[in-house]
Scaffold this active site. Structure first.
Site, short mmCIF file in Angstrom:
data_model
loop_
_atom_site.label_atom_id
_atom_site.label_comp_id
_atom_site.label_asym_id
_atom_site.label_seq_id
_atom_site.Cartn_x
_atom_site.Cartn_y
_atom_site.Cartn_z
N LYS A 180 0.89 -1.48 -0.43
CA LYS A 180 0.01 0.18 0.23
C LYS A 180 0.64 1.46 -0.30
CE LYS A 180 -2.64 1.69 3.49
NZ LYS A 180 -3.52 0.84 4.66
N LYS A 182 1.15 5.77 0.02
CA LYS A 182 -0.27 7.05 0.41
C LYS A 182 -0.04 7.63 -1.22
CE LYS A 182 -0.27 6.64 4.42
NZ LYS A 182 -1.32 5.81 5.49
N ASP A 211 -3.95 4.95 0.02
CA ASP A 211 -4.45 5.64 0.66
C ASP A 211 -4.64 7.12 0.75
OD1 ASP A 211 -5.64 5.97 3.08
OD2 ASP A 211 -4.10 4.87 4.06
N GLU A 237 -8.74 3.81 -0.68
CA GLU A 237 -9.30 3.88 0.34
C GLU A 237 -8.96 5.10 0.79
OE1 GLU A 237 -6.17 1.56 3.25
OE2 GLU A 237 -6.34 3.19 4.47
N HIS A 320 -7.26 -1.43 10.27
CA HIS A 320 -6.17 -0.21 9.95
C HIS A 320 -4.82 -0.69 11.42
CE1 HIS A 320 -4.69 2.92 12.24
NE2 HIS A 320 -4.67 3.97 11.02
N GLU A 339 -3.50 -5.40 8.54
CA GLU A 339 -2.58 -4.42 7.94
C GLU A 339 -1.10 -4.72 8.68
OE1 GLU A 339 -3.23 0.02 8.60
OE2 GLU A 339 -1.38 -0.04 7.15
#
Ligand SMILES: O=C([O-])CC(=O)C(=O)O
Ligand SMILES: [Mg+2]
Length: 387
Positions: A180, A182, A211, A237, A320, A339
């Site tokens: 993942k 950002k 995300d 996300e 999370h 996660e």
């Protein structure tokens, strides 16, 4: 049998990373210990807990309200009917005495942190791994093999695409199959370039989730949706404000792929509103409620009941936070995974020593409690607080 002390210390978990909303330069977390008068294998049973990254330590609330409610409760009133263990549900009710409904802010973090320590103590008193205890209480079969994904891909000073690619490759080399990164902290063209860089790096070996950390209004959320939907992403996300259910619902018209949200919803009532009004799709979307930020596992069990009422499977939950508490819930109650932050928030996150990620999964060791005793760097810090 009783709880004789509750201790809290606020610890730094600062780093130079930044998501679309906050930097972590002053991030902290509360570490708590719930000390009992019970002995197991020649050692006093102490339960430990901490809150996940993102909401800061909660020492003030813990010391001013919640600690005293635990210690002042009649000891017998917070035990099981048989008196042979703590009852986390009764302790939760004691902590929440004289708390009004609604307004689920920092208080839910303080209670979630203490609830983690209470469940750790409870499972240690029972002499069982927490995930086994949870499965037994629910009358289901535990599955110690849990899906985990690698979260990272933050913005930080001086980081270019080469470093981002190297970071993602290192997660693949460590056994992860989903990574993942950002988005939303740079102009859309730059984020698109970063995404393409990562996709070309991981091609054929792993999938990518992105995300936005709640950064977008509806218009930019849709602009990103139109850009992102050409890629085979694992999920998109937390697009907009966590409590803006109408925004979430509108987005599904523009984004057919999986979306994920929920890490900043802190109660079963908020989770219910998401399912009622957020347009989330139980066949493809993911729910990320994190018990360590949202009143703990006692409340998370209520959230799972809400999911059930709305026709959602617990396997759509991938919490999370990257902590062992959620790993236990996943293994015990059939969540879809957890996660993990392979390079961040140490020593709190991660797995017991010797646990390896293979093909995107870990296998839970059979350690009493949550399993903190199996992670040497973490248990050292914990024992400094209370043993
Ligand atoms: O950067 C953060 O605040 C953490 C986060 O959203 C996540 O792990 O999904
Ligand atoms: Mg997130």
């Amino acid at each position: 049998m009783r709880i004789v002390d509750v201790r809290e210390v606020t610890k730094p978990i600062a780093s130079s990373i930044r998501n679309a909303y906050i930097d972590f330069s002053k991030m902290t977390a509360s570490l708590v210990a719930v000390v009992t008068d019970v002995e197991r294998e020649g050692r006093r049973v102490v339960g430990y807990g901490f809150n996940s990254n993102g909401r800061y330590g909660q020492g003030g609330l813990i010391r001013e309200r919640f600690r005293s409610r635990i210690l002042e409760a009649d000891p017998a009133s917070v035990l099981t009917q048989a008196g042979d263990n703590l009852d986390p549900h009764r302790l939760w009710a004691a902590m929440m005495t004289n708390e009004k409904p609604g307004g689920h802010g920092e208080r839910s973090v303080a209670v979630g942190t203490l609830d983690m320590a209470i469940w750790d103590a409870t499972a240690k008193i029972a002499g069982r791994p927490l995930f086994r205890l949870l499965a037994e209480q629910k009358g289901v079969e535990a599955n110690p093999r849990v899906f985990v994904y690698a979260a990272g891909g933050y913005y930080y000073p001086g980081k270019d695409d080469t470093q981002l690619r190297a970071e993602m490759r290192s997660y693949l080399d460590r056994g992860y199959t989903v990574v993942k990164m950002k988005i939303g902290g740079a102009p859309i063209g730059e984020d698109q370039r970063r995404i393409e860089a990562v996709l070309s790096e991981i091609e054929g070996r792993a999938r990518l989730a992105v995300d936005a950390n709640g950064r977008f209004d509806l218009e930019s959320g849709i602009a990103y949706a139109k850009m992102l939907r050409q890629y085979p992403l694992f999920w998109y996300e937390e697009v907009g404000d966590p409590l803006d259910y109408a925004l979430q619902a509108a987005l599904s018209e523009f984004y057919p792929g999986p979306m994920a949200t929920g890490e900043n919803l802190f109660s079963h009532q908020d989770a219910r509103n998401l399912l009622r009004y957020g347009g989330m799709r139980p066949d493809r979307d993911w729910l990320q409620f994190d018990c360590a930020l949202s009143y703990g596992l006692v409340e998370y069990l209520r959230t799972l009941d809400v999911l059930h009422q709305f026709g959602w499977s617990p396997s759509r939950c991938i919490p999370h936070g990257g902590h062992q508490m959620s790993l236990n819930i996943a293994a015990g109650l059939g969540l879809g995974g957890n996660e993990s932050y392979p390079d961040l928030f140490q020593p709190y996150g991660g797995f017991p020593d010797g646990v390896r990620v293979e093909d995107g999964h870990i296998v839970m060791p059979e350690l009493p409690g949550i399993g903190f005793e199996g992670k040497s760097d973490l248990i050292t810090v914990m024992r400094d607080l209370a043993e």
